[in-house]
Design a protein around this motif. Structure first.
Motif, PDB file in Angstrom:
ATOM      1  N   TYR A 294       0.880  -1.410   0.010  1.00 54.09           N
ATOM      2  CA  TYR A 294      -0.089  -0.087   0.040  1.00 54.09           C
ATOM      3  C   TYR A 294       0.720   1.246  -0.096  1.00 54.09           C
ATOM      4  O   TYR A 294       1.854   1.504   0.845  1.00 54.09           O
ATOM      5  N   VAL A 295       0.718   1.934  -0.890  1.00 54.44           N
ATOM      6  CA  VAL A 295       1.632   3.311  -1.317  1.00 54.44           C
ATOM      7  C   VAL A 295       0.736   4.594  -0.958  1.00 54.44           C
ATOM      8  O   VAL A 295      -0.411   4.695  -1.563  1.00 54.44           O
ATOM      9  N   GLN A 296       1.007   5.299   0.051  1.00 55.14           N
ATOM     10  CA  GLN A 296       0.401   6.571   0.243  1.00 55.14           C
ATOM     11  C   GLN A 296       1.333   7.930   0.394  1.00 55.14           C
ATOM     12  O   GLN A 296       2.244   7.544   0.947  1.00 55.14           O
ATOM     13  N   LYS A 297       0.658   8.770  -0.061  1.00 56.50           N
ATOM     14  CA  LYS A 297       1.601  10.107   0.168  1.00 56.50           C
ATOM     15  C   LYS A 297       1.579  10.644   1.645  1.00 56.50           C
ATOM     16  O   LYS A 297       0.508  10.600   2.150  1.00 56.50           O
ATOM     17  N   ARG A 298       2.655  10.799   2.094  1.00 50.42           N
ATOM     18  CA  ARG A 298       2.930  11.226   3.690  1.00 50.42           C
ATOM     19  C   ARG A 298       3.449  12.453   3.685  1.00 50.42           C
ATOM     20  O   ARG A 298       4.492  12.967   2.731  1.00 50.42           O
ATOM     21  N   THR A 299       3.571  13.413   4.562  1.00 41.92           N
ATOM     22  CA  THR A 299       4.189  14.623   4.651  1.00 41.92           C
ATOM     23  C   THR A 299       5.635  14.519   5.473  1.00 41.92           C
ATOM     24  O   THR A 299       5.607  13.502   6.550  1.00 41.92           O
TER      25      THR A 299
END
Length: 446
Positions: A294-299
């Motif tokens: 699962y790939v997700q944009k994070r800060t």
């Protein structure tokens, strides 16, 4: 450093437990003969095993609860003794210690040894509890603006281990005669909030108290001492500047040391975990035939976004589906995913993020940019958590809520991140690693 104080009692008690284990072995040696202590290193192994299980099962945490019921203290010690006995018997069976004729590892002898140790451990804890109760700690008096007092007391009420400070009316410092009042005659320390409006005379009175040996500090320092976190609503707007942090300099030795440790640990951890990764990947695919990662944009660092990798723990959603906070018992979590979240094995792929320099092993956990914007509008000092690289684990993960699902829980989590930001050093990172290990072994990922 303020984080060390609550752990002094733990190390003292652990050392006394080891001494007690040696004393118990000497007593049994009189009963079973001199061969009991051969080889002598076995006593140390049994002692270290006992200390480890006592740490994992709360045998030292109870030292911070001087009012804990005696029944619960005995219960924890009995569980610790049983866990130690079971693990040593299992270890002896796996390594076939019977062929060495170690008398100390005989089941009956072990039962006698750990029975004595439980009695000694109970005695040690009762003595430490009596000493802890008898020591008169100065009462903390707090001066804060009226609108601030509720926030202060609420933060202290969240921590059952410490007494909240007493509110002190600044007018008590107006007259010099008030220094002899019953409130101020008792041993006390004074914390002053940043927003309190004091007159010059009151400031002089505080200086007089300081010259008389009264500890005078800020509310930020008091929170660090007692709560081991820094509540953001108790801080002034101008609190902390980026230039105050040594690791913001790319040539900083501390920053290079932290990065070196990240790479040196993440590389072997990734290699060792590959078999586990393959097994989990097959289990994820087998449950619903969906994607594994699962790939997700994070800060990340200074607000820059990056792709964070995780083993998928939820059911596959649509491309444009919203990603709300995860709550306890979330129906989106798969069966395999629920187990991975408890053990935090779903975070293993983030070792790749660490090697790529997007994350550190220890640091504030990265959040989704959309949620970041929402939280930054409602929680003061929120953006400052990204003044350090985000981490695989952090002070908030081992002390605060694992998966915050409300603004209030996110603010609580931030208070731990701000403490880490303010107090970071190698010792604190090692402490977080140890507490992370404890969390994993106790399956407390959610």
């Amino acid at each position: 450093m303020p984080w060390r104080s609550p752990r002094k009692l733990l190390f003292l008690c652990a050392g006394l437990d080891l001494v007690a284990m040696g004393f118990a072995a000497l007593l049994l040696n009189l009963l079973h003969g001199p061969n009991l202590l051969q080889p002598s290193w076995l006593v140390f192994v049994v002692g270290i095993t006992y200390v480890l299980f006592s740490w994992l099962l709360g045998g030292y945490t109870l030292l911070r609860w001087p009012w804990l019921r005696l029944r619960l203290v005995i219960q924890r010690l009995l569980i610790t003794g049983f866990a130690t006995l079971s693990s040593l018997i299992l270890l002896g069976w796996m390594l076939d210690f019977d062929r060495y004729s170690f008398i100390l590892l005989d089941r009956i002898v072990l039962l006698e040894l750990l029975g004595l140790q439980t009695v000694f451990a109970l005695f040690i804890r009762l003595i430490l509890r009596i000493i802890s109760r008898s020591l008169s700690k100065p009462v903390w008096q707090l001066m804060a603006a009226p609108h601030h007092q509720i926030d202060v007391l609420r933060e202290w009420q969240r921590n059952p281990f410490v007494r909240p400070p007493k509110l002190l009316n600044p007018r008590k410092l107006t007259n010099s005669s008030s220094l002899d009042s019953p409130v101020l005659r008792r041993p006390f320390s004074l914390a002053v909030a940043h927003d309190i409006d004091l007159s010059d005379h009151q400031r002089n009175q505080i200086g007089t108290l300081r010259s008389q040996g009264v500890v005078v500090t800020t509310i930020e320092d008091l929170a660090q001492r007692q709560l081991e976190r820094i509540p953001p609503r108790l801080l002034p707007e101008e609190w902390l500047d980026l230039s105050d942090l040594p690791w913001t300099n790319e040539l900083s030795f501390q920053r290079k040391l932290k990065r070196t440790a990240d790479v040196a640990l993440a590389m072997p951890m990734l290699l060792i975990s590959m078999p586990i990764f393959l097994i989990l990947s097959f289990a994820i695919w087998l449950e619903d035939r969906g994607p594994i990662l699962y790939v997700q944009k994070r800060t990340g660092w200074m607000g820059q976004s990056f792709d964070l990798f995780k083993l998928r723990t939820m059911r596959v959603a649509g491309a444009n589906a919203a990603t709300p906070w995860t709550t306890k018992g979330d129906l989106r979590v798969t069966n395999v995913g629920a187990w991975m979240r408890r053990t935090r094995l779903d975070e293993l792929p983030q070792l790749i993020n660490v090697l790529r320099g997007e994350m550190s092993l220890i640091g504030p956990r990265p959040e989704q940019p959309r949620l970041d914007d929402q939280l930054a509008e409602q929680i003061p000092h929120y953006r400052k958590r990204y003044w350090m690289l985000p981490g695989l684990s952090g002070w908030a993960q081992v002390c605060g809520p694992a998966y915050p699902s409300t603004i209030d829980e996110s603010e609580l989590k931030l208070s731990y991140d701000l403490y880490y930001l303010r107090n970071w050093n190698l010792s604190l990172d090692l402490l977080i690693l140890a507490k992370t290990f404890k969390t994993l072994l106790k399956f407390r990922g959610v």
